[in-house]
Write a protein that holds these residues in place. Structure first.
Motif, short mmCIF file in Angstrom:
data_model
loop_
_atom_site.label_atom_id
_atom_site.label_comp_id
_atom_site.label_asym_id
_atom_site.label_seq_id
_atom_site.Cartn_x
_atom_site.Cartn_y
_atom_site.Cartn_z
N MET A 58 0.83 -1.20 0.00
CA MET A 58 0.00 0.00 0.00
C MET A 58 0.87 1.25 0.00
O MET A 58 1.58 1.52 0.96
N ASP A 79 -2.74 7.13 6.92
CA ASP A 79 -3.18 6.72 8.25
C ASP A 79 -3.12 5.21 8.36
O ASP A 79 -3.37 4.49 7.39
N ALA A 80 -2.79 4.72 9.56
CA ALA A 80 -2.61 3.28 9.76
C ALA A 80 -3.90 2.49 9.60
O ALA A 80 -3.88 1.28 9.40
N LYS A 81 -5.03 3.18 9.65
CA LYS A 81 -6.32 2.49 9.59
C LYS A 81 -6.45 1.68 8.29
O LYS A 81 -7.01 0.59 8.28
N GLY A 82 -5.92 2.25 7.20
CA GLY A 82 -5.98 1.55 5.92
C GLY A 82 -5.29 0.20 5.99
O GLY A 82 -5.80 -0.81 5.50
N MET A 107 -7.29 -2.25 8.16
CA MET A 107 -8.44 -2.83 7.47
C MET A 107 -8.01 -4.05 6.66
O MET A 107 -8.68 -5.09 6.68
N GLU A 108 -6.89 -3.91 5.94
CA GLU A 108 -6.39 -5.02 5.15
C GLU A 108 -5.97 -6.18 6.05
O GLU A 108 -6.21 -7.34 5.75
N ARG A 156 -7.82 12.32 12.01
CA ARG A 156 -6.49 12.21 12.60
C ARG A 156 -5.43 12.93 11.79
O ARG A 156 -4.49 13.48 12.34
N LYS A 157 -5.55 12.90 10.45
CA LYS A 157 -4.45 13.44 9.64
C LYS A 157 -4.82 14.74 8.92
O LYS A 157 -3.97 15.57 8.69
N GLU A 202 -9.22 0.84 -2.28
CA GLU A 202 -7.92 1.49 -2.38
C GLU A 202 -8.05 2.98 -2.06
O GLU A 202 -7.29 3.53 -1.25
N LYS A 213 -8.85 3.52 1.58
CA LYS A 213 -7.69 3.34 2.45
C LYS A 213 -6.83 4.59 2.46
O LYS A 213 -6.33 5.00 3.50
N MET A 239 -8.36 7.31 4.65
CA MET A 239 -8.50 7.07 6.08
C MET A 239 -7.74 8.13 6.87
O MET A 239 -6.61 8.47 6.53
N GLY A 240 -8.38 8.63 7.92
CA GLY A 240 -7.72 9.66 8.73
C GLY A 240 -7.86 11.04 8.13
O GLY A 240 -7.30 12.00 8.65
#
Lengths: 129, 310
Positions: A55, A60-63, A66-67, B99-100, B125, B128, B131-132
């Motif tokens: 990736m 953000d670590a959330k992505g 999720m995987e 968050r970001k 994709e 993801k 996110m944040g």
């Protein structure tokens, strides 16, 4: 037998919050994260199966989480590791790699010692369940 | 370490929090950089106040649910939807709701695939990456094509709805588009309407506002309009508004880009000696007057052939 390879493998298993924090650290450094899994933890098995593409461009670590959750749901009894790739040298080199999921019962790695010509000895390892 | 063991404070100073959060700065920036858009600014201020109060409530130990922050921006093209979305991301970040605080701007092409099984990974994709931060879906109504029930847009919509519900803490989705088509879109996808709490409408700019925007745009590129050019531009805006495909500030930006082109050309053909910085940065009346809009045609149209009627 507990498999020890990559970072943190001598520590107790990381919690999800701890994994998130590690992934945040990787993303701060601009590294791409890949999720990989395998059922063969032999140290010579460098080619684990990829769970999707690594990736890039995540913020953000959330992505990643999720995987990871999706991979855990599909392979609950596999080894899963996160690899962090650094591209500053023009190639995607692995900067960090750690195991985030282990099977409930880990296989053992068995060593076989064989006598060879003269008094030489040869060693081989295989994974036994 | 553990939040639950700390004793909540008895009082809370909202004004101090307001200053500390840096929200004031974003709102000031919003006021300074965005001309007009009063209803939008009011809504943003209200939302900021609500979020601030919400956080204060949480710190006092009152019951507080994560508010739904997904929004829809409706308005004509060029009314500043993307710009405001960008500011929104910064604002929500300072308030601690994302968050970001980055903005991922996408359209149908980025979400919907070309063959079966291509859409879901593509949409995921994008999600993801968002996110944040804030996911901005421009012209969201293109996701739904009622005349084709096999359209892959539906799949993207389902994934979006799911993430909007389950990952409310992780990202904010902003959908943007023209008011009438967004209404049809929401009517056909009631799931979206109920998941989007804030519907914000962007009004068209008035002529005066567009003139102020023009001056701001030019100043940002170290150009200036002389008095003749200003008068011509005011006339231009009035005429252009009556023609089709008027896109508010965006039409204006294009007009000014073309004016710069003509100015450069004029300087080349007219001047023989050295030029001052003043001459290089002044747009004059002829640069604007040369536009086809003054001759009854669209600026983007090809020139009419002789004898052709409009």
């Amino acid at each position: 037998m507990r498999i020890t390879q990559g970072c943190f493998s001598f520590l107790p298993d990381l919690s999800d919050a701890q994994i998130t924090a590690q992934v945040e650290y990787c993303l701060e450094n601009g590294w791409a994260i890949g999720v990989e899994y395998t059922d063969d933890p032999h140290p010579r098995n460098t080619y684990w199966d990829m769970w999707g593409n690594p990736m890039f461009d995540l913020r953000d670590a959330k992505g990643v989480m999720m995987e990871l959750d999706a991979c855990r749901a599909a392979h609950p009894d596999a080894y899963i590791r996160l690899n962090a790739f650094d591209d500053t040298r023009g190639v995607e080199s692995v900067k960090m790699s750690f195991i985030v999921n282990r099977p409930s019962e880990e296989p053992t790695i068995h060593m076989q010692r064989t006598d060879f010509e003269g008094r030489t000895q040869k060693y081989a390892w295989d994974v036994r369940r | 370490m553990d939040d639950t063991t700390t004793i909540p404070p008895a009082t809370v100073d909202l004004a101090a929090r307001y200053e500390a959060s840096g929200v004031a700065e974003v709102l000031r920036e919003l006021d300074a950089e965005l001309i007009g858009l009063e209803p939008v600014k009011t809504r943003i201020r209200e939302t900021a106040a609500l979020l601030l109060v919400d956080r204060a409530r949480r710190d006092l130990g009152l019951v507080q649910e994560t508010p739904t922050l997904h929004m829809s921006f409706t308005g004509n093209p060029g009314t500043g939807k993307t710009t405001v979305a960008q500011k929104m991301a910064g604002l929500l970040h300072r308030l601690g709701y994302v968050r970001k605080g980055h903005l991922v701007s996408v359209t149908r092409d980025d979400l919907v695939g070309q063959y079966i099984g291509h859409t879901a990974p593509k949409t995921r994709e994008v999600l993801k990456k968002a996110m944040g931060g804030v996911l901005f879906i421009d012209e969201a109504y293109y996701l739904y094509k009622p005349d084709n029930e096999r359209d892959y847009g539906q799949e993207a919509i389902e994934i979006l709805l799911q993430v909007m519900e389950n990952n409310r803490d992780d990202l904010v989705v902003i959908m943007a588009g023209y008011a009438d088509r967004m209404d049809t879109f929401f009517a056909a996808n009631p799931g979206f309407r109920s998941r989007i709490a804030h519907h914000i409408e962007f009004p068209d700019y008035s002529d005066g506002e567009l003139m102020r925007i023009a001056e701001q745009m030019m100043a940002a590129q170290s150009y200036r309009l002389d008095d003749g050019a200003k008068a011509a531009l005011a006339e231009y805006v009035e005429l252009r508004r009556k023609q089709p495909h008027f896109a508010n500030a965006r039409s204006l930006r294009n007009a000014l880009d073309r004016a710069r082109l003509r100015q450069a050309n004029r300087l080349f053909s007219e001047s023989s000696g050295p030029l001052t910085a003043e001459a290089l940065s002044t747009i004059q009346e002829p640069d604007i007057r040369a536009s086809r809009v003054f001759r009854g045609g669209l600026d983007v149209d090809r020139p009419r052939q002789q004898g052709e009627t409009p």
